[in-house]
Design a protein around this motif. Structure first.
Motif, PDB file in Angstrom:
ATOM      1  N   SER A  45      58.105  41.616  26.939  1.00 35.71           N
ATOM      2  CA  SER A  45      56.910  41.534  27.777  1.00 35.71           C
ATOM      3  C   SER A  45      56.958  40.177  28.467  1.00 35.71           C
ATOM      4  N   ASP A  82      61.313  41.190  18.158  1.00 33.31           N
ATOM      5  CA  ASP A  82      60.224  40.907  19.088  1.00 33.31           C
ATOM      6  C   ASP A  82      60.654  39.727  19.956  1.00 33.31           C
ATOM      7  N   ALA A 102      57.009  49.976  19.017  1.00 37.29           N
ATOM      8  CA  ALA A 102      58.211  49.905  18.177  1.00 37.29           C
ATOM      9  C   ALA A 102      57.899  50.356  16.750  1.00 37.29           C
ATOM     10  N   ALA A 158      54.056  46.522  23.112  1.00 31.66           N
ATOM     11  CA  ALA A 158      55.499  46.721  22.927  1.00 31.66           C
ATOM     12  C   ALA A 158      55.832  46.742  21.434  1.00 31.66           C
ATOM     13  N   VAL A 159      55.145  45.897  20.654  1.00 30.35           N
ATOM     14  CA  VAL A 159      55.369  45.848  19.207  1.00 30.35           C
ATOM     15  C   VAL A 159      54.764  47.084  18.534  1.00 30.35           C
ATOM     16  N   LEU A 164      65.446  48.332  17.830  1.00 23.16           N
ATOM     17  CA  LEU A 164      64.329  48.373  18.776  1.00 23.16           C
ATOM     18  C   LEU A 164      64.087  46.950  19.271  1.00 23.16           C
ATOM     19  N   CYS A 208      61.512  44.506  21.629  1.00 24.04           N
ATOM     20  CA  CYS A 208      60.202  44.427  22.292  1.00 24.04           C
ATOM     21  C   CYS A 208      60.221  43.330  23.343  1.00 24.04           C
ATOM     22  N   ILE A 238      63.667  45.622  14.147  1.00 23.56           N
ATOM     23  CA  ILE A 238      62.894  45.474  15.382  1.00 23.56           C
ATOM     24  C   ILE A 238      62.910  43.997  15.737  1.00 23.56           C
ATOM     25  N   THR A 273      59.553  48.627  25.342  1.00 24.83           N
ATOM     26  CA  THR A 273      60.215  48.766  24.046  1.00 24.83           C
ATOM     27  C   THR A 273      61.525  49.496  24.297  1.00 24.83           C
ATOM     28  N   ALA A 325      64.924  51.243  22.946  1.00 27.50           N
ATOM     29  CA  ALA A 325      65.272  51.959  21.712  1.00 27.50           C
ATOM     30  C   ALA A 325      66.687  52.511  21.770  1.00 27.50           C
ATOM     31  N   HIS A 349      52.867  38.525  16.345  1.00 21.79           N
ATOM     32  CA  HIS A 349      53.333  39.658  17.143  1.00 21.79           C
ATOM     33  C   HIS A 349      52.244  40.211  18.048  1.00 21.79           C
TER      34      HIS A 349
END
Ligand SMILES: *Cc1c(COP(=O)(O)O)cnc(C)c1O
Length: 420
Positions: free
Chosen positions: A260, A232, A111, A107-108, A256, A258, A230, A273, A275, A137
């Motif tokens: 999970s 996370d 991004a 996912a990171v 963005l 992220c 971004i 991810t 966006a 990350h």
């Protein structure tokens, strides 16, 4: 002990034999030797409502008879569409598109690739990334690059791309972080593609916490200088910090996002991810070279999507935030009692995550402290995995006073080991 299976983050030369788990339910792991272990860290931060939540079990069972997996380029399916719709409805404002992958690391990675790729497609290439000291990350090369450099990635250091790190905003030195971020983005205005941060809590970095207002300031500075943000939320997402997403508490909507870990309630691997239109539009072109060339075989896996959709239903239909609030309240009381102890250097909390930093002056002693404490907790049937001298509790939301009492009971007892 030598074993056929090479376990993650495990020094097999030093570790005890793995514990064989047969079954799990709620906050408990039931082992082959008859023990019931309290899962005080949500099986590495993935289980949210509890092991075996019936709603999610049922969703996976129903889905497996319909469709288990299908190529996701040129095809779609019900569970994926449902997850996307539900997720975007609950997500911070401005996030309009979901890209599925398999893990937090991916996912990171996605991004970062979206941010750098979007600048490329706009004809204004930018390649520099900003991250935070002590960040974690994930363990892939891109994810390692934006993470703290240390013993975990030392062998690969020369292969990681260069990243500009801003200092962690420790209490009292927040301004230093903000000043250093601003100086950085000002120094080279058109070179930074994005900045990536864990909002409010840096998990693997030692459950380090900083307040929402600092996150708000960080985002403001990035925005002001045209650097994409971004966030996370692989660990913080899905309620850990007290709200569905940690960024809500700062009033920050990232460019963005992220996700999970808790996205499937902890049942199946999945990364997402999210966006804004800006990214989607930057890749939207009659020119095939502007395609987002990224996939993994199991992207949009139907079973994982069914679990994620059911997880979001649980959020909507059950009093999840009330359970989270009850855990937060219990933590606050327990930490208050621990804070006065001579073995305790500091305590901190963000929602359902609590952390106790132990007083250890001898670095030689510190090195082995985490594993020694972890072994002690397991002997007492509680799964806790301290990060160095930081003992943290991150329970599934089904944990009630009985489980929390046991967890804090063993933490209390373990203080006798500190300094010995
Ligand atoms: C766990 C974690 C990751 C990596 O997720 P994996 O699924 O293990 O790849 C990334 N970011 C944060 C903040 C995490 O806690």
């Amino acid at each position: 002990m030598k074993s056929a299976i090479w376990h993650p983050f495990t020094q097999h030369a030093l570790s005890a034999a793995e514990i064989f788990v047969q079954r799990a339910e709620g906050a408990y792991l039931f082992c082959a030797d008859g023990r019931a272990i309290v899962d005080a860290i949500s099986s590495w931060w993935v289980i949210t409502h509890g092991h075996g939540h019936p709603r999610i079990v049922q969703a996976i069972q129903e889905q497996v008879h319909q469709l288990e997996q299908v190529i996701f380029a040129g095809f779609t399916h019900g569970p994926a569409e449902q997850v996307a719709t539900k997720l975007l409805k609950q997500a911070p404002q401005g996030l309009k598109h979901v890209f599925f992958s398999d893990t937090g690391s991916t996912a990171v990675e996605v991004a970062i690739k979206m941010a750098v790729g979007a600048w490329h497609n706009r004809g204004k290439p930018r390649h520099r990334i900003i991250a935070m000291e002590h960040a974690y990350h994930g363990d892939m090369f891109g994810a390692m690059s934006v993470g703290h450099r240390g013993v975990f990635n030392a062998p690969y250091g020369r292969m990681l791309f260069e990243v500009s790190f801003v200092p962690f905003p420790h209490a009292g030195s927040e301004q230093r972080t903000l000043d250093s971020l601003e100086a950085l983005v000002r120094s080279d205005r058109d070179s930074f593609a994005a900045a990536v941060f864990e909002p409010l809590v840096l998990g693997a970095g030692g459950m380090l916490m900083y307040p929402p207002r600092v996150l708000a300031e960080i985002a403001r500075i990035c925005r002001h200088y045209g650097v994409w943000v971004i966030l996370d939320e692989v660990m913080t997402g899905f309620g850990r910090t007290g709200s569905l997403f940690a960024c809500e508490q700062a009033g920050v909507a990232p460019d963005l996002l992220c996700l999970s870990k808790g996205i499937t309630g902890g049942f199946l691997p999945m990364g997402a991810t999210l966006a804004s239109d800006e990214f989607y539009d930057a890749f939207w072109s009659p020119d095939r070279a502007h395609t987002f060339f990224h996939s993994s075989s199991y992207t949009g896996n139907a079973l994982a999507c069914a679990a994620a959709a059911a997880n979001l239903d649980v959020w909507n239909e059950e009093p999840v935030l009330a359970r989270i609030a009850a855990i937060s309240e219990y933590h606050a009381g327990a930490l208050k009692r621990l804070a006065g102890r001579p073995e305790v250097a500091a305590v901190r909390q963000s929602g359902t995550i609590s952390a106790v930093e132990l007083n250890v002056s001898d670095p030689g002693y510190l090195a082995g402290l985490g594993p020694r404490l972890a072994a002690f907790y397991l002997e007492h049937n509680v799964l806790l995995r301290p990060l160095g001298n930081v003992v943290y509790v991150l329970p599934p939301y089904c944990a009630g006073p009985a489980e929390l009492e046991r967890i804090y009971g063993v933490i209390d007892e373990s203080l006798a080991l500190v300094g010995k």
